[in-house]
Design a protein around this motif. Sequence first.
Motif, mmCIF file in Angstrom:
data_model
loop_
_atom_site.group_PDB
_atom_site.id
_atom_site.type_symbol
_atom_site.label_atom_id
_atom_site.label_comp_id
_atom_site.label_asym_id
_atom_site.label_seq_id
_atom_site.Cartn_x
_atom_site.Cartn_y
_atom_site.Cartn_z
ATOM 1 N N ILE B 306 0.834 -1.224 0.000
ATOM 2 C CA ILE B 306 0.000 0.000 0.000
ATOM 3 C C ILE B 306 0.863 1.267 0.000
ATOM 4 O O ILE B 306 0.701 2.124 -0.855
ATOM 5 C CB ILE B 306 -0.971 -0.008 1.208
ATOM 6 C CG1 ILE B 306 -1.961 -1.168 1.017
ATOM 7 C CG2 ILE B 306 -1.739 1.311 1.290
ATOM 8 C CD1 ILE B 306 -2.887 -1.410 2.161
ATOM 9 N N ASN B 307 1.767 1.376 0.947
ATOM 10 C CA ASN B 307 2.594 2.593 1.032
ATOM 11 C C ASN B 307 3.987 2.341 0.451
ATOM 12 O O ASN B 307 4.989 2.510 1.136
ATOM 13 C CB ASN B 307 2.702 3.044 2.482
ATOM 14 C CG ASN B 307 1.349 3.300 3.094
ATOM 15 O OD1 ASN B 307 0.879 2.531 3.923
ATOM 16 N ND2 ASN B 307 0.693 4.352 2.672
ATOM 17 N N ILE B 417 -5.475 -3.328 5.064
ATOM 18 C CA ILE B 417 -6.627 -2.472 4.709
ATOM 19 C C ILE B 417 -6.168 -1.036 4.444
ATOM 20 O O ILE B 417 -6.533 -0.434 3.442
ATOM 21 C CB ILE B 417 -7.684 -2.497 5.835
ATOM 22 C CG1 ILE B 417 -8.291 -3.890 5.948
ATOM 23 C CG2 ILE B 417 -8.797 -1.469 5.572
ATOM 24 C CD1 ILE B 417 -9.120 -4.111 7.203
ATOM 25 N N ALA B 418 -5.372 -0.482 5.358
ATOM 26 C CA ALA B 418 -5.027 0.944 5.219
ATOM 27 C C ALA B 418 -3.534 1.216 5.338
ATOM 28 O O ALA B 418 -3.135 2.347 5.610
ATOM 29 C CB ALA B 418 -5.789 1.743 6.270
ATOM 30 N N LEU B 420 0.160 1.912 6.387
ATOM 31 C CA LEU B 420 0.767 2.453 7.610
ATOM 32 C C LEU B 420 -0.276 3.003 8.567
ATOM 33 O O LEU B 420 -0.192 2.814 9.778
ATOM 34 C CB LEU B 420 1.722 3.595 7.242
ATOM 35 C CG LEU B 420 3.191 3.275 7.071
ATOM 36 C CD1 LEU B 420 3.966 4.551 6.810
ATOM 37 C CD2 LEU B 420 3.747 2.586 8.303
ATOM 38 N N LEU B 421 -1.269 3.674 7.997
ATOM 39 C CA LEU B 421 -2.324 4.242 8.850
ATOM 40 C C LEU B 421 -3.113 3.146 9.550
ATOM 41 O O LEU B 421 -3.549 3.330 10.690
ATOM 42 C CB LEU B 421 -3.271 5.097 8.018
ATOM 43 C CG LEU B 421 -2.797 6.521 7.761
ATOM 44 C CD1 LEU B 421 -3.749 7.231 6.833
ATOM 45 C CD2 LEU B 421 -2.660 7.292 9.061
ATOM 46 N N VAL B 424 -1.065 2.127 12.487
ATOM 47 C CA VAL B 424 -1.155 3.128 13.557
ATOM 48 C C VAL B 424 -2.531 3.065 14.214
ATOM 49 O O VAL B 424 -2.652 3.163 15.447
ATOM 50 C CB VAL B 424 -0.878 4.548 12.984
ATOM 51 C CG1 VAL B 424 -1.081 5.604 14.054
ATOM 52 C CG2 VAL B 424 0.534 4.623 12.459
ATOM 53 N N PHE B 425 -3.558 2.873 13.402
ATOM 54 C CA PHE B 425 -4.918 2.777 13.950
ATOM 55 C C PHE B 425 -5.025 1.571 14.896
ATOM 56 O O PHE B 425 -5.558 1.684 15.999
ATOM 57 C CB PHE B 425 -5.933 2.662 12.815
ATOM 58 C CG PHE B 425 -7.352 2.534 13.287
ATOM 59 C CD1 PHE B 425 -8.053 3.643 13.724
ATOM 60 C CD2 PHE B 425 -7.993 1.306 13.311
ATOM 61 C CE1 PHE B 425 -9.360 3.539 14.186
ATOM 62 C CE2 PHE B 425 -9.294 1.181 13.765
ATOM 63 C CZ PHE B 425 -9.980 2.304 14.198
ATOM 64 N N PHE B 427 -2.627 0.072 16.458
ATOM 65 C CA PHE B 427 -1.813 0.336 17.645
ATOM 66 C C PHE B 427 -2.565 1.257 18.607
ATOM 67 O O PHE B 427 -2.590 1.025 19.830
ATOM 68 C CB PHE B 427 -0.479 0.949 17.229
ATOM 69 C CG PHE B 427 0.449 1.244 18.383
ATOM 70 C CD1 PHE B 427 0.796 0.250 19.281
ATOM 71 C CD2 PHE B 427 0.962 2.508 18.573
ATOM 72 C CE1 PHE B 427 1.633 0.518 20.350
ATOM 73 C CE2 PHE B 427 1.809 2.779 19.638
ATOM 74 C CZ PHE B 427 2.140 1.788 20.524
ATOM 75 N N ALA B 428 -3.181 2.293 18.032
ATOM 76 C CA ALA B 428 -3.952 3.225 18.868
ATOM 77 C C ALA B 428 -5.106 2.484 19.556
ATOM 78 O O ALA B 428 -5.363 2.703 20.750
ATOM 79 C CB ALA B 428 -4.478 4.373 18.023
ATOM 80 N N CYS B 429 -5.765 1.607 18.793
ATOM 81 C CA CYS B 429 -6.870 0.821 19.388
ATOM 82 C C CYS B 429 -6.359 -0.039 20.537
ATOM 83 O O CYS B 429 -7.023 -0.191 21.567
ATOM 84 C CB CYS B 429 -7.513 -0.078 18.332
ATOM 85 S SG CYS B 429 -8.500 0.834 17.161
ATOM 86 N N ILE B 431 -3.755 0.551 22.465
ATOM 87 C CA ILE B 431 -3.478 1.410 23.627
ATOM 88 C C ILE B 431 -4.800 1.808 24.303
ATOM 89 O O ILE B 431 -4.918 1.810 25.531
ATOM 90 C CB ILE B 431 -2.698 2.679 23.204
ATOM 91 C CG1 ILE B 431 -1.357 2.309 22.582
ATOM 92 C CG2 ILE B 431 -2.511 3.639 24.397
ATOM 93 C CD1 ILE B 431 -0.343 1.752 23.524
ATOM 94 N N ILE B 432 -5.780 2.129 23.472
ATOM 95 C CA ILE B 432 -7.085 2.523 24.013
ATOM 96 C C ILE B 432 -7.678 1.365 24.815
ATOM 97 O O ILE B 432 -8.178 1.547 25.931
ATOM 98 C CB ILE B 432 -8.028 2.963 22.868
ATOM 99 C CG1 ILE B 432 -7.573 4.324 22.327
ATOM 100 C CG2 ILE B 432 -9.480 3.029 23.326
ATOM 101 C CD1 ILE B 432 -8.280 4.775 21.076
ATOM 102 N N SER B 435 -5.822 0.976 28.028
ATOM 103 C CA SER B 435 -6.100 2.052 28.997
ATOM 104 C C SER B 435 -7.483 1.899 29.629
ATOM 105 O O SER B 435 -7.755 2.499 30.669
ATOM 106 C CB SER B 435 -5.955 3.422 28.340
ATOM 107 O OG SER B 435 -6.905 3.567 27.323
ATOM 108 N N CYS B 436 -8.339 1.121 28.994
ATOM 109 C CA CYS B 436 -9.687 0.905 29.563
ATOM 110 C C CYS B 436 -9.712 -0.249 30.565
ATOM 111 O O CYS B 436 -10.666 -0.388 31.322
ATOM 112 C CB CYS B 436 -10.692 0.615 28.452
ATOM 113 S SG CYS B 436 -10.976 2.018 27.375
#
Lengths: 367, 456
Positions: B306-307, B417-418, B420-421, B424-425, B427-429, B431-432, B435-436
């Motif tokens: 993709i990238n 699917i996307a 690099l983004l 990152v998405f 990875f962010a999920c 972490i989220i 954190s919950c």
Amino acid sequence: MKRLSTLSGYDMLAIQMLYKGAVAGFIYPNFIIRSTEGAYWIPIAVWAAGALLSSWIFSRLLAQLNGEKLIAGIHASIGGIWTCVICLPVIFFLLTALVVMLRAYTEVITMTMLPTTPIAFLNGMLIAPAILALAGMMPIVRAARVFFLLTLLLTLVLLIVGLSDVHWITGAPWIRTNGDFLLDKRFYAASFIWMGFVITSLIGPHTRHSARRNWKMYSAALLCTLPLIMGYIYLPVMTFGRELSKRLTFPFISKMDSISHYWILFENLTAIFVSVTMFYLFIVIALKLHAIGEMVAVIMPRANKRWIHSGAFLVVYASATLLVSWRVVENITILTIGLRLYVMFVFPLFGLLALAYGRRAGKEGAL
Amino acid sequence: MRDILASIYRLTEQPDSVPLLGLLNEAFADSSDYRASLIGAVEGEELYLCYLDSLCSTEKLEFLLGDESGGDLSFRLSRYSGAGLMEGEFQRCEIAVCSGSAVLCKQSSSAGLILPLAENQQRGIGSPVTENVLQGPMNAFIESLDVNTALIRQQIHSSKLKMWETVIGTASHTRVALYYYADAIDPELLSDLQDRIAEIRIESIQDSAQFLRILMSRKRFHLFPLAISTERPDRVSMDLLKGKAIIMIDGSPFALSIPSVYTDFWHSPEDKYVNPFVTNFLLTLRFLAMFINLFLPALYVALTSINVDVNRLEISLAAAASREGVPYPVFVETLLMLIMIDFITEAGLRLPKTVSSTVTMVGGVVLGQAIIQANIVSNLLIIVVAATAITNFIVIDYQMGLVQRILKYFIVAGASIAGLLGIVFCFACLIIYLSCIETFGTPYLTSLWPKKNKVT
């Protein structure tokens, strides 16, 4: 006694720096560069002073609270109807800010990394911060701490790398200004970057001590992020010149595109910048959605929290998807200037009046 | 022994109750290891000894049943040297027999005397199997709760080390122990744990990990392990002094350290025994390994499909050249290899050691070479997958390693699917999500570095 889950000093610093990182990179530089012919740091400094003033008024307001949440305190003082009247513009501001932020970011993605991916799909990323917002304030803070470490490091690296190929002469004038920015609507449109304190004021309980500490940390964060904001504006100007930078929709992203060094592992630093911005953005979106949830929950106490968040999610997602072009995003930012000025300066004054009225009414009731 | 005799005389028949002997014989009717031996008579009534042959110590029974145990009953009973003597009704006697005790009862008495003559079958104390260290204590817990308690007490010679015990399981009657250090534990955590354990209603329990699942059952499903499972007494003692609670169950060599936060899973007990600089270096190495393990296959997918423009041109060209002739999309190719390496890892773990090395050799070298020559996957991917597999073994905690194995598929899917983004998405999920999570009232993402010991 159960400890209040207020933000610590470090949390405040992290959140405020993340807030600026989320909004300073892609919409902001264009507005500032086009707003003046003079030195760019002057409009930035003027707004920084405005932000300090706004945050100081807010901190005075928050200092009146005794472990309560701001909107709950106002509601207890002046009742539901008046709370609704002064809070509706704030909710509307938060919604428009979310729409602009999300759409601007997905527009950047479309322009730089995923040109064929539908905007509607990209906007779906809103689901992650929406879930975080629903989880509550402390999960947002915990996620912010982790993202802060990652993003600060990467942003600093990008800015340092961005120092290559700059011509200091093109940054001039460095001191001169004729105050032309004061008459430019884009200068006022750029106010969105200075609203970090407003968002944190709307969430979580506050005390006199926490209000004072938060204001101090906000000031520290503001000082720390000024070099970053300067970098976002001056780096493209010193690379492409003032005139060309004015014509660029995303000057800093174009600057990232122009960097090429044989020792850098990646050829396309824009992708790194856009990826890092996602971390910033998620925290800020989550904070704003959480703030909306908190406000609506006070105004409509019977409403289910899940439904409030789902409603906010749907409104933001649908609005961001329905916006037809980047130009519309810019226009919304300009059209909502009044709303932002209300939230920054008028709303805290109303809040102070409301709390004062509540205290007086309480005393009279006691007598 | 006068006490036994006196107690036997006291065993009387209740008018409305069924004799204990009959009840025991009925309860253990189809158990071939159950014995009800006639050992004599008291006041004209026959006296029986009921026990399970498999659990009761034959050596300890020698005083009653041995060939050289002739003589009258009172003489034989006087040779009893067991610890303690209890009287009990049917239910208590039944549990006692199941635990290895012997029950003395008259033919028509409704109660019996419980003689604790159990002989626990257990292995000797050995080295840890799942937590190898090169520096530090080399003993590990075994399946006996008493031995494990002794091992913990040998680490902390203090009266502040407390132990609360209960029995869980309507069928298994498993002993569960909760250890804590009085000055360090949070009282809220302690009472919460005691309440939770007391509320448990279950038929049987075999392992501490199973116990943790039951303990957390009122919460929603969590992907990440919420308590460290350790077999090292030194780690347990360190955690106790940090203010954590330790739960152990009889029959399991693993202790649960509660609460455990995310970063705890990345610390080895050895970290305390080596130079702090080395410890920090090793910690960095582990986190680096975690990132490589999670993101390397996903980065391969993103940067080669993709990238493509993100990478340096030379690397992109090299990657494209290595994929020449590969018929599948990058995502399928990567997925295929990741699954293959997981097969090999799993086979290596489950098979006997003598065979597992052959499987690893065949899987890793022969299959890898053949798969490249057959143009099914690219050379670059083999390097990526090998690095991913190696970094997975750097994970200290076995359960966390398993979670990482699952997560990398999730991130590869995001990358496909996307790009690099997508990574990152994801990875962010992640972490989220982290954190919950809260583990027994403590946020899972508490800190990146361990807090200093509360007790000095």
